[in-house]
Design an enzyme around this catalytic site. Structure first.
Site, short mmCIF file in Angstrom:
data_model
loop_
_atom_site.label_atom_id
_atom_site.label_comp_id
_atom_site.label_asym_id
_atom_site.label_seq_id
_atom_site.Cartn_x
_atom_site.Cartn_y
_atom_site.Cartn_z
N ALA A 73 -11.41 -79.62 54.92
CA ALA A 73 -10.67 -78.65 55.74
C ALA A 73 -11.61 -77.90 56.68
CB ALA A 73 -9.93 -77.67 54.84
N GLU A 93 -21.79 -73.57 54.64
CA GLU A 93 -21.67 -74.48 53.51
C GLU A 93 -22.80 -74.23 52.52
OE1 GLU A 93 -21.34 -77.20 50.67
OE2 GLU A 93 -19.74 -76.69 52.08
N HIS A 505 -7.77 -83.84 41.94
CA HIS A 505 -6.99 -83.37 43.07
C HIS A 505 -6.46 -81.96 42.82
CE1 HIS A 505 -5.79 -87.90 43.69
NE2 HIS A 505 -7.02 -87.64 44.15
#
Length: 571
Positions: A73, A93, A505
């Site tokens: 994303a 990050e 997930h």
């Protein structure tokens, strides 16, 4: 006829002029008949400049958007928001640029879990799984979990997105998200009203010509049992039995999010990629989020944003950052000494994932040939209940995908892996303490709703039935797991408890909705504060009936459109 050198020279001029990027030039060269070797030498992306936190500490330029988390994303948002040269974007990050050669090799994905690009989280012991602790791998580094996953690219049945809107995520339906899916991809089968042909992300469909013969037999067995066939489950007919599709380039390299969305735009002067920059806290002025604090060695560095902060750290780490910043269940925060800024009872709740069983295993009559893709080429999206949305997925995996708690498997073995696609059970993410370095407490509450367990038993029975079909007879020597000794439903339940694993997930921990309890609005704003947004898998009110990476790309694409017009908020 124009030579390769002349075609390459023309495209290089376009790149230098800034009219196209290197990735687009590579595609245009191939379309013009330039050899793959020549095109790759001319236009393959070079090393990406990722600034260290040391240089970031002296970053003085105005920043419009701070994006926290360089996974799928975050990479999409950085690509789209920085397209306006007047908008300054910083992507932070915690890890660095991926440099593990195994990441590029599609068939090597099983070896990546637990490696240097995995945070390697673990769950709480699961009472309904004989007390087992489950792995919860999470990507670390630019590209996030797209560095580790099996590259499956499945949007999910349209009715799954329409259900989001029914659950209160106004405007988040299939019709709204279809253009986002198309915008993001270049599909190997070509563009049409459903598929994209000019997006940053390569999506490769399995070709029957080089597919696994085991997968071919599996799909024939599914069709023989009356399951419908579709040529493209991401297209107009979602169907049931189908070949898989992957985020793999035409030259069979993993097209992870950093490669697809960041490499082509890394040289933009208004985009800064900050690696090794773990964000520990958000910075507020009253009820407005004005920036972040991230760690550089022993020091904390503060960056501020004029338009806003967007959290894209995923369904585990985004709620962790919010709770460490004082937004979450008040009693829980106080118990860990975190000052409460905003009491949000549902932050970290609604955690769910696709459970799978690894696996229903068969010893092969002869050597199973190696996969030309990722070992998982044949798919069956089955409807075992009354829902219009597929509630079960079976995957034909051409390697022994059997977890240790099930037992051993012979080397020459393949597996049918059943998954529950619309689970009812809901878990939670919580803080282990006020120290950012502590891994969060992850409790998926697997099979807390017994209907999930019963549906998984049904899925295992379906997988066994396909293994016994005449279409599979040429390949199946014997069923290894569950094995002939496990026959009644009670024994199958116990097999399922031993064999269940998450599909990795995780979603839903910051569900979006119109109701006052939803942590995030349908505009992706964190409810109760300004200047703070979430755009990752955590906002899904319900998991899509497919692998989740494609849905995350679409969420981020739509987030970029929703946020691009947000004004600066100078204090």
């Amino acid at each position: 006829m124009t030579s390769d050198a002349a075609k390459i020279a023309d495209l290089r001029r376009e790149v230098v002029a800034g009219r196209i990027d290197r990735r687009a030039a590579l595609r245009l060269a191939l379309a013009a008949g330039v050899s793959l070797a020549s095109a790759a030498r001319a236009f393959a992306a070079g090393p990406v400049a990722v600034k260290s936190t040391r240089s970031a500490a002296t970053l003085k330029q105005r920043v419009d958007w701070l994006i926290v988390g360089g996974g799928t994303a975050g990479a999409v948002l950085a690509h789209r928001l920085s397209a306006d040269s007047q908008i300054r974007v910083v992507l932070l990050e915690g890890g660095g640029w991926p440099d593990d050669a195994a990441i590029d090799q599609p068939a090597a994905w099983p070896s990546l879990q637990g490696g240097r690009n995995d945070r390697a989280y673990r769950t709480m012991p699961q009472p309904n799984l004989d007390g087992r602790v489950l792995p919860c791998p999470r990507g670390f580094g630019f590209g996030g979990s797209s560095l580790l996953n099996a590259m499956g690219h499945q949007r999910g049945h349209p009715a799954g997105y329409d259900r989001w809107e029914a659950l209160g995520a106004t405007g988040w339906n299939h019709a709204a998200l279809l253009p986002m899916h198309r915008r993001s991809e270049t599909f190997s089968g070509g563009a049409d009203a459903w598929r994209g042909g000019e997006g940053p992300l390569d999506v490769l469909a399995v070709s029957a010509g080089d597919a696994s013969p085991v997968a071919s037999a599996f799909l024939a067995a599914a069709r023989g049992r009356g399951h419908g066939w579709t040529e493209d489950f991401n297209g107009a007919n979602p169907g049931e039995a189908c070949w898989n599709q992957f985020t793999i380039t035409r030259d069979r390299v993993r097209d992870h999010a950093a490669r697809a969305f960041l490499e082509p735009v890394a040289s933009r002067p208004n985009l800064t990629l900050l690696g090794d920059a773990p964000v520990e806290r958000l910075v507020f002025a009253g009820q407005r989020c004005i920036g972040v604090r991230y760690r550089h060695g022993e020091k904390m560095v503060e960056l501020r944003a004029e338009r806003g902060v967007i959290l894209t750290a995923g369904a585990i780490d985004t709620p962790k950052i919010l709770m460490l910043s004082g937004i979450g269940p008040a009693d829980h925060l106080r118990a860990h000494g975190v000052e409460v800024r905003l009491d949000h009872a549902e932050v970290g709740q609604n955690l769910h994932d696709h459970p799978l069983v690894g696996g229903v295993a068969f010893e092969a009559r002869r050597t199973v040939p190696p996969s030309a893709y990722n070992h998982g080429e044949g798919m069956l999206f089955a409807k075992l209940g009354a829902s219009p949305v597929p509630d079960v997925l079976l995957m034909a995996v051409t390697v022994p995908f059997v977890i240790p708690s099930v037992g051993a498997a012979p080397e020459n073995c393949f597996t049918f892996v059943p998954c529950v696609m619309q689970p009812r059970s809901r878990g939670r993410v919580r803080l282990a303490g006020a120290d950012f370095s502590l891994a969060p407490i992850i409790d998926p509450a697997t099979y807390e709703d017994s209907k999930d367990l019963e549906l998984m038993v049904d899925a295992v029975e379906l997988a066994r039935d396909l293994g016994r079909s005449r279409e599979m007879a040429d390949w199946v020597l014997r069923e290894v797991h569950p094995g002939p000794a496990i026959a009644d439903r009670s024994a199958l339940r116990q097999f399922v408890r031993r064999g269940t694993s998450p599909f990795y997930h995780p979603v839903g921990t910051l569900r979006m909705g119109r109701d006052a309890r939803a942590p995030v609005t349908p505009e992706l704003a964190v409810r109760g504060v300004s200047g703070l947004y979430v755009a990752d898998a955590s906002v899904m009110p319900q998991i899509v009936p497919a692998m989740t990476n494609a849905a995350v790309v679409a969420i981020a694409e739509r987030a970029a459109q929703l946020l691009v017009g947000q004004p600066a908020m100078r204090s």
